[in-house]
Design an enzyme around this catalytic site. Structure first.
Site, short mmCIF file in Angstrom:
data_model
loop_
_atom_site.label_atom_id
_atom_site.label_comp_id
_atom_site.label_asym_id
_atom_site.label_seq_id
_atom_site.Cartn_x
_atom_site.Cartn_y
_atom_site.Cartn_z
N LYS A 114 0.83 -1.21 0.00
CA LYS A 114 0.00 0.00 0.00
C LYS A 114 0.86 1.26 0.00
O LYS A 114 0.53 2.25 -0.62
CB LYS A 114 -0.95 -0.01 1.20
CG LYS A 114 -2.09 -1.00 1.02
CD LYS A 114 -3.08 -0.93 2.13
CE LYS A 114 -4.15 -1.98 1.92
NZ LYS A 114 -5.05 -2.11 3.06
N LYS A 195 -5.10 -9.68 -6.64
CA LYS A 195 -6.32 -10.16 -5.97
C LYS A 195 -7.49 -9.19 -6.16
O LYS A 195 -7.28 -7.98 -6.28
CB LYS A 195 -6.07 -10.42 -4.48
CG LYS A 195 -6.07 -9.20 -3.62
CD LYS A 195 -6.43 -9.47 -2.15
CE LYS A 195 -6.62 -8.12 -1.46
NZ LYS A 195 -7.42 -8.07 -0.30
N LYS A 198 -11.66 -4.40 -2.73
CA LYS A 198 -12.70 -3.36 -2.70
C LYS A 198 -12.13 -2.00 -3.03
O LYS A 198 -12.68 -1.23 -3.78
CB LYS A 198 -13.28 -3.26 -1.28
CG LYS A 198 -14.30 -4.29 -0.95
CD LYS A 198 -14.99 -3.90 0.35
CE LYS A 198 -14.78 -4.94 1.41
NZ LYS A 198 -13.60 -4.78 2.23
#
Ligand code: AQP
Length: 332
Positions: A114, A195, A198
């Site tokens: 991230k 993957k 959301k």
């Protein structure tokens, strides 16, 4: 005999997708028919490590709650609650911060990924797994049913719990990650090397949202990236990742063995048949969930009531636990 205690969480960071359902929530629903004590949490404090819009968060929280009940979580069988409504979670996080070496957090793969993708990162993003540790160990959870992406975090939770126990005496149960043998890592259909997610999906066209309409779901699956071959078999080759992903989805929904799955497609010419079968199965799951979702979301007051019952129950367990932590650490 003491029942096995289960804890897991999901972030209100966007609409739930097929990966969340097959990797985690499906197991949560199945756990309700076993002799287990279930705690499932909407981890809104976690969502704020990235999400900044207050209205969006508020809407997401209720929407996710409605979705979890629509998927089959039953407030009579599971404690379903919102993390920020149970203060012990934030308090436990601070206490656990005091015993967690920062190097353990800097090594987390999700944090490193991230950090690469964001322009600026908050202290909370680094601290995310400590908050998550508190979520789990406050309930003395034995099992944490999750998708594969969360395995490293649950292992860290074990290490932090163990460290606390070593420093201050036996306080916490060490949790085990429970990862399904299939469906643990549903990949993005447009980019099967990453993957389905959301909030972090650069390729939204490959995400099957549980609130998407039938047509967009059909389109997403029909457009799924495959390869130039036509053999429909499981394989770990990178080139076969798209087909593997579709086969995995087919396998987890039908409950068939890999051999049976391959047999089903042995005579198929091209990938169209596989995509059609997967689309049919996925719609078979999502259509009734979407209908129930509409009922729950149309009555926010009832939804809030159900969540308050869950929070109250969660408090009865987590508050004494956080008090025990404080006492052991020397707070008066
Ligand atoms: N693609 C996936 N396949 C299988 N399981 C998955 N999970 C998430 N993605 C997949 C599992 O779903 C549970 C809830 O995790 P989450 O709320 O972190 O879901 P997310 O979609 O991954 O959400 P975000 O906002 O995009 O967050 P990041 O990127 O931080 O994970 C977990 O049990 C998870 O394993």
């Amino acid at each position: 005999m003491k029942k096995i205690r289960v804890f897991s969480g999901i972030q209100p960071s966007g609409d739930m997708h097929l990966g969340n359902y097959l990797g985690a929530v499906k197991q949560w629903v199945e756990n309700q028919d076993k002799e287990k004590e279930n705690f499932y949490c909407i981890v809104d404090l976690h969502a704020h490590t990235i999400l900044r819009d207050a209205k969006e968060l508020r809407d997401n929280i209720r929407s996710l709650a409605a979705m979890l009940f629509a998927c089959g979580l039953d407030p009579n069988k599971s404690t379903v609650f919102i993390q920020s409504q149970v203060r012990a979670h934030a308090e436990a996080c601070w206490l656990l911060n005091c015993v967690t070496p920062i190097g353990w957090l800097e090594r987390m793969t999700q944090y490193k990924d991230k950090k690469e993708k964001l322009n600026s990162i908050s202290a909370a993003l680094l601290d995310y797994p400590v908050l998550q540790t508190g979520d789990i160990i406050l309930y003395d959870a034995n099992e944490v049913p999750i998708g594969e992406d969360q395995k490293q975090h649950v292992e860290l939770a074990r290490d932090i719990a163990q460290r606390f126990n070593n420093l201050f005496g036996e306080t916490f149960v060490l949790p085990d990650p429970i990862i399904p043998s299939v469906g643990a890592r549903v990949m993005n259909l447009s980019n099967p090397l990453s993957k389905m997610s959301k909030s972090f999906d650069e390729d939204e066209s490959g995400v099957v949202g549980l609130l998407d309409d039938d047509n967009s779901i059909l389109k997403t699956i029909k457009r799924a990236v495959t390869d130039s071959g036509n053999q429909i078999v499981f394989s770990n080759d990178k080139e076969n990742a798209g087909v593997n992903n579709l086969l995995g989805i087919y396998k987890v929904i039908t409950g068939k063995s890999s051999m049976q799955v391959e047999k089903d497609f042995a005579n198929a010419k091209g990938y169209g048949v596989l995509k059609e079968s997967v689309a049919e199965l996925v719609l078979g799951i999502i259509t009734p969930i979407r209908a129930k979702y509409k009922e729950y979301i149309s009555d926010p007051q009832e939804l809030d009531k159900l969540l308050e019952v869950g929070a109250e129950n969660a408090r009865t367990i987590s508050e004494p636990k956080v008090s025990e932590m404080k006492e052991r650490m020397g707070f008066i």
